[in-house]
Design a protein around this motif. Sequence first.
Motif, short mmCIF file in Angstrom:
data_model
loop_
_atom_site.label_atom_id
_atom_site.label_comp_id
_atom_site.label_asym_id
_atom_site.label_seq_id
_atom_site.Cartn_x
_atom_site.Cartn_y
_atom_site.Cartn_z
N PHE A 59 46.14 40.96 48.98
CA PHE A 59 46.69 39.21 48.26
C PHE A 59 45.54 38.56 47.98
CE2 PHE A 59 50.57 36.33 47.83
CZ PHE A 59 48.99 34.75 48.27
N ALA A 115 43.16 40.17 45.94
CA ALA A 115 43.90 39.78 44.72
C ALA A 115 42.99 38.88 43.80
CB ALA A 115 45.06 40.14 44.17
N VAL A 174 49.48 38.25 41.53
CA VAL A 174 50.11 38.97 42.09
C VAL A 174 51.46 39.16 42.39
CG1 VAL A 174 50.75 39.71 44.22
CG2 VAL A 174 48.10 39.24 44.27
N VAL A 224 51.25 33.80 41.58
CA VAL A 224 51.72 34.99 42.79
C VAL A 224 53.37 34.92 42.18
CG1 VAL A 224 53.43 35.06 44.88
CG2 VAL A 224 50.84 34.64 44.54
#
Lengths: 561, 266
Positions: free
Chosen positions: B20, B23, B30, B141
């Motif tokens: 995470f 990214a 994500v 996300v």
Amino acid sequence: MNLHRYGLLASAIAGRQMGVVESGSGETYTDGQVIYLARGAEKLQLVGLVAQAALLCFGSFEQTLIVQLTRKRSAVASRYLTLEAVRVAHVGQYLMPRAVQAVIAAQWSGAVSGSPAESLRRAMEEKSIPALPELFGVIRPWVLLKGLREIESEALSDAELRGAQKYEPEFNEEKDEEEEESETSILLNKMAGPAPSDNAISNMFKAIFGVENKASGEEKKGQGGSGAELPSGGAKFSKKISAGAKLIRTVFGIGEPDRPDSDNGVTYPEWDYRTGAYLPQWCYVTEFDVAPSAGARGLAGVSDRALRRKLARLGTTHQRHKRQHEGESLDIDALIELAGDVLSGQSGDERIYETTRKTGRGLAVVVLIDASGSTSDQQAGGSPIWEAQRKLAQNVITAFDELGDMVGAYGFRSYGRNDVRFLRVKDFDKRFDQAAQTRLQALKPSGFTRLGAAIRHASDLLTTKAATGHHLLVVVSDGFPYDIEYEEEYAEQDVRHALGEAMASGVGCVCISVGAPTDKALLDRVWGNVGHASLNEPREIVRYAEPLFRAAIKNAAAEYR
Amino acid sequence: MSNMSDIPFYKQVGDEKQIFSAAWHCQHAVMLKGPTGVGKTRLVESMAAELGRPLITVSCHEDLTSADLLGRYLLKGNQTVWMDGPLTRAVREGAICYLDEIVEARADTTVAIHALTDHRRTLYVERLGETLVAAPEFMLVVSYNPGYQSILKDLKPSTRQRMVSIELGFPPHDVELEVIIKETGINKEMAEDLVRLGGAIRRLDISGVPEVSSTRALIAAADLINSGLKPHAAIRAAMIGPLCDDKDIAKNLMQIVNTYVSEEAN
């Protein structure tokens, strides 16, 4: 005693489908598919059940090891059981319930084996390892071998059968003739006493389960004596039914009888191609419930996403979608609300359009499973056609059920024209639940195949019980019609006619056979107008399902109009 | 620098936090995949706090339109005023925007995020006639439960391919144990029993029990037990009831519960 409720528990621990039934021999053991539980207080039964299931899970009953056990005396198997139970309690710390782990750990505090193979070696060498108390059950190597091989569908050879008959009684002998030292454990001896309150085992049970140790009391009725005796409740020889006896049983329907649902059957005509006319009220069809079968395990197969994906596009109907951002027409309700909002000084919802999309499910399906005796024949691969058919039916039913379509599932067979039976596995209005799964597993092949009457009745069910939408009839069968006074061209023509009638009333028909050797020419003659597929294995259905079913639905819809 | 105690508790199983974080630093979107109740939302909350970014969450549903994401004009008295939607706000402020259960939203809504999730990192707001370039700290996300959806509602490949995926599953036993104890303060013995029970139910995998007991359900059961409810009643309410509607299965599941958890509270 109904022990089906333990089935899920056994399956959860073993990690695969398990059944649980009462043991006829007074001992707890397993054959790899079913756990046979001896009678006793529930909490003590559970110890045995958990132990046997856990042993299955952690590889204690692996075939190569069990084969070696068949050549040893029962004492070795006892010691192996102890070592394995201790090992499994150790590695299965997060698998087994706390209470059972504690009981096992209390049995023996020696070194824990690293693997089943090590346990076996030690069981053969270290004679001092004690046996476990009765409640843990026993290992029956021959039963396990048979069970494991049935899973792999190998028949036992004659020599092995003789071997089974020779070795099984050993478990019921009180003492080995040749060995001098006692096979019984210190713990068993302790249990032999009148269970005083300061008895170690008794206290332990009380602390963990909250009950007295009743095992030594219960079994000994009428025997009086020490707990060191193993119950001698009759050695059960399981014989393999000879092929001839099997034939008679299937053809004449001896065995688990169907239970009649009611006396209200329905009559259907039959087409006589010779006269070119119907024989009115010729066949009598009744619906039955599937007879429950001991050990039938209603646990489902895994759902097949690929199949579901293919079937999802079948039978979709137009559905109105309101309050859309875009669409062919205006959603009047939304429009009025927007006008009201704007005029009162608020901001409004601008989704004022309506559109139709093909998202509704409008398909009703009946899956007919050929439950006649011919399906108990072996496939080329070894397992009976019946098993493959059942698996295929299960996959198709599950897929449609998960999509939310109406699915009815019935086994069918006949004993002449006056006795055509539909065996209810799943109703239209219920999900494919535990009970339905169990019925599917309990279904057994027997009788003959009067396909014409079956198709007419199934088609009737569809058009009456699921009146709107598209209709699909999936017949899982080798496609070969045969009954008393119902054979060859007469039968083939009747089936063709019945299929035509179904299509004319809007029911799409399809025949799928799996593993059956019926000749292609016959299938083309009888089912050529509708659709048919011959699979080698159930999973091949994914390739054929969509085009086959779609064509059937389309053709039926065309004929109907 | 935020206080350690302000960061929501998340116990890592694999390397999901590293993925995470990487990214985010590389400005990639994500996709969190996993069944319900395994910590997807908690992971996002925890990472947002650790990275020091505000978190804007949108629960997606079928009626979600692009206006709901991007923004709309509001009437205030006689004037029209533009109001940023959650996605636009996140893009401007460099926040983390979390689209929960993105499959629920319609495909034509989901397409709005495509330009944000590739190298362009732009958001075209039609009503404003503006193309916004995302702030460097912005991150998208999405969460997604692969097993649950019907086939007709799957995520399009063109959407999936734009994101880095993190797969979350049920945690291993020791991690789950720690999480339950931390979240509820229940004693270790009962927590262990609950973890074993959850594990047993997960091994079942039968039709009629479509979702299996999530960590969240175990925590709910522990909470109920803590507040005085008897264990079996708590488990029936928090775990078995939500799991399935079939009476037969529920009865057999309670048999499993009886075996794994004793009725007397420890």
